[in-house]
Design a protein around this motif. Structure first.
Motif, PDB file in Angstrom:
ATOM      1  N   VAL A 154      11.951 -25.214  10.549  1.00  0.00           N
ATOM      2  CA  VAL A 154      11.653 -24.746   9.194  1.00  0.00           C
ATOM      3  C   VAL A 154      10.158 -24.942   8.945  1.00  0.00           C
ATOM      4  CG1 VAL A 154      13.944 -25.109   8.196  1.00  0.00           C
ATOM      5  CG2 VAL A 154      12.293 -26.981   8.185  1.00  0.00           C
ATOM      6  N   ARG A 155       9.615 -24.140   8.051  1.00  0.00           N
ATOM      7  CA  ARG A 155       8.185 -24.224   7.733  1.00  0.00           C
ATOM      8  C   ARG A 155       7.897 -25.249   6.646  1.00  0.00           C
ATOM      9  NH1 ARG A 155       6.623 -17.811   7.522  1.00  0.00           N
ATOM     10  NH2 ARG A 155       7.334 -17.357   9.621  1.00  0.00           N
ATOM     11  N   ASP A 174      12.674 -24.194   2.980  1.00  0.00           N
ATOM     12  CA  ASP A 174      12.835 -23.031   3.858  1.00  0.00           C
ATOM     13  C   ASP A 174      14.279 -23.009   4.367  1.00  0.00           C
ATOM     14  OD1 ASP A 174      12.709 -21.002   5.713  1.00  0.00           O
ATOM     15  OD2 ASP A 174      11.204 -21.960   6.988  1.00  0.00           O
ATOM     16  N   TYR A 192       9.497 -17.654  14.574  1.00  0.00           N
ATOM     17  CA  TYR A 192      10.174 -16.881  13.548  1.00  0.00           C
ATOM     18  C   TYR A 192      10.215 -15.430  13.949  1.00  0.00           C
ATOM     19  CZ  TYR A 192       9.446 -21.048  10.800  1.00  0.00           C
ATOM     20  OH  TYR A 192       9.470 -22.335  10.356  1.00  0.00           O
TER      21      TYR A 192
END
Length: 150
Positions: free
Chosen positions: A105-106, A110, A146
């Motif tokens: 996840v960023r 997220d 991503y």
């Protein structure tokens, strides 16, 4: 929490996720000592300790019992300095062996994240806790990947 305790929790979660937790009959099973409640409690304890061992900060561990038609889930979202990880323990309707989902996840909010990776019940039964940590830490080293919409 010790490595031995975490390995015991892994084995216990594998056993619990081998049962049908979605529709449980009887007062004793639906009450505070039921298998579904045990899964949710052990799952949260396991994920909290996992977050510490992974060196995560900004950690959120939660559980969702759902209704009588689902087993519920336990989730962890935590951040390193340069990204983070999402981990979900659940009992899917299809592909019942795929019980642990994890992805990059960023940021802490997220919910889409990177590509999903899965571990099976057999992995939780056989792996050492060190193997699990190495697998999760590999995401950190590989960085966030991503997909991009066309």
């Amino acid at each position: 929490m010790s490595v031995k305790s975490q390995e015991n929790n892994m084995r216990r979660l594998a056993a619990l996720l081998g049962q049908d937790l979605s529709y449980i009959h009887g007062d004793s099973e639906c009450g505070p000592n039921g298998s579904k409640k045990t899964f949710l409690n052990v799952g949260k304890v396991f994920l909290r300790a996992l977050s510490k061992d992974l060196g995560l900060r900004e950690v959120t561990v939660s559980s969702n019992a759902g209704g009588i038609g689902v087993a519920g889930e336990c989730t962890l979202i935590g951040m390193w300095e340069d990204g983070g990880i999402y981990v979900c323990l659940h009992q899917p309707i299809y592909h019942r062996e795929l019980v642990l989902c994890y992805r990059t996840v960023r940021h802490a909010r997220d919910f889409k994240g990177g590509y999903n990776h899965y571990l099976t019940r057999a992995d939780l039964k056989k792996w050492s806790y060190s193997q699990l940590l190495d697998t999760m830490n590999a995401l950190r080293k590989d960085g966030c990947t991503y997909e991009r919409a066309a």
